[in-house]
Design a protein around this motif. Structure first.
Motif, PDB file in Angstrom:
ATOM      1  N   LYS A   3    -139.842 -53.288  34.888  1.00 27.04           N
ATOM      2  CA  LYS A   3    -139.136 -52.053  34.999  1.00 27.04           C
ATOM      3  C   LYS A   3    -139.848 -50.847  33.517  1.00 27.04           C
ATOM      4  O   LYS A   3    -140.862 -51.359  33.053  1.00 27.04           O
ATOM      5  CB  LYS A   3    -137.815 -51.107  34.018  1.00 27.04           C
ATOM      6  CG  LYS A   3    -137.122 -52.534  35.617  1.00 27.04           C
ATOM      7  CD  LYS A   3    -135.558 -51.822  34.832  1.00 27.04           C
ATOM      8  CE  LYS A   3    -134.655 -52.238  35.634  1.00 27.04           C
ATOM      9  NZ  LYS A   3    -132.886 -52.012  34.903  1.00 27.04           N
ATOM     10  N   ARG A   4    -139.961 -49.936  33.991  1.00 27.21           N
ATOM     11  CA  ARG A   4    -141.427 -48.755  32.783  1.00 27.21           C
ATOM     12  C   ARG A   4    -139.901 -48.551  31.978  1.00 27.21           C
ATOM     13  O   ARG A   4    -138.698 -47.727  32.218  1.00 27.21           O
ATOM     14  CB  ARG A   4    -141.448 -47.429  33.850  1.00 27.21           C
ATOM     15  CG  ARG A   4    -142.823 -48.414  34.636  1.00 27.21           C
ATOM     16  CD  ARG A   4    -142.724 -47.182  35.175  1.00 27.21           C
ATOM     17  NE  ARG A   4    -142.742 -46.936  36.462  1.00 27.21           N
ATOM     18  CZ  ARG A   4    -142.371 -45.474  37.421  1.00 27.21           C
ATOM     19  NH1 ARG A   4    -143.198 -44.699  37.391  1.00 27.21           N
ATOM     20  NH2 ARG A   4    -141.514 -44.997  37.954  1.00 27.21           N
ATOM     21  N   ARG A   6    -138.689 -46.146  28.597  1.00 27.57           N
ATOM     22  CA  ARG A   6    -138.441 -44.026  28.840  1.00 27.57           C
ATOM     23  C   ARG A   6    -137.807 -44.267  27.789  1.00 27.57           C
ATOM     24  O   ARG A   6    -136.534 -44.586  27.317  1.00 27.57           O
ATOM     25  CB  ARG A   6    -138.366 -43.225  29.908  1.00 27.57           C
ATOM     26  CG  ARG A   6    -139.325 -43.852  30.965  1.00 27.57           C
ATOM     27  CD  ARG A   6    -140.518 -43.074  30.976  1.00 27.57           C
ATOM     28  NE  ARG A   6    -141.819 -42.868  31.675  1.00 27.57           N
ATOM     29  CZ  ARG A   6    -142.943 -43.786  32.581  1.00 27.57           C
ATOM     30  NH1 ARG A   6    -142.599 -44.676  31.335  1.00 27.57           N
ATOM     31  NH2 ARG A   6    -143.144 -44.276  33.077  1.00 27.57           N
ATOM     32  N   PHE A  75    -136.384 -47.282  35.692  1.00 31.43           N
ATOM     33  CA  PHE A  75    -136.182 -47.470  33.956  1.00 31.43           C
ATOM     34  C   PHE A  75    -135.484 -47.823  33.271  1.00 31.43           C
ATOM     35  O   PHE A  75    -134.191 -48.458  33.172  1.00 31.43           O
ATOM     36  CB  PHE A  75    -136.407 -45.977  33.802  1.00 31.43           C
ATOM     37  CG  PHE A  75    -137.205 -44.894  34.907  1.00 31.43           C
ATOM     38  CD1 PHE A  75    -138.906 -45.382  33.994  1.00 31.43           C
ATOM     39  CD2 PHE A  75    -137.188 -44.129  35.701  1.00 31.43           C
ATOM     40  CE1 PHE A  75    -139.581 -44.730  34.637  1.00 31.43           C
ATOM     41  CE2 PHE A  75    -138.286 -43.631  36.282  1.00 31.43           C
ATOM     42  CZ  PHE A  75    -139.255 -43.479  35.765  1.00 31.43           C
TER      43      PHE A  75
END
Length: 91
Positions: A3-4, A6, A75
């Protein structure tokens, strides 16, 4: 797939953008108040945050939940970076 990561501010903006693109909400012209993401221990699906108590969302709850769950799958929430402001007086 990893996952990114943020910040909370970015996740809130992304959820808001996607929520306001939902056809029923866009067609109705409703402005939904999006809450801040709340961190929690990683769950069985690997999610580490959630959102609850959207404002002005009556009738759109299921569509909004789908958006939030999609963003949670994409995310991870990370702490907002601490911005240090230099002391202008040099103390």
């Amino acid at each position: 797939m990893a996952k990114r990561e943020r910040s909370g501010r970015v996740l809130k903006e992304e959820v808001s953008r996607r929520v306001h693109q939902i056809d029923e909400i866009a067609d109705d012209g409703t402005r939904i108040r999006v809450p801040d993401p709340q961190p929690h221990a990683r769950d069985a699906r690997g999610r580490n945050w959630d959102m609850a108590r959207f404002g002005n969302a009556r009738g759109f709850e299921a569509a909004i939940r789908n958006v939030v769950d999609d963003v949670r799958d994409e995310f991870d929430l990370v702490d907002d970076p601490v911005v240090s402001v230099p002391n202008p007086f040099g103390d």
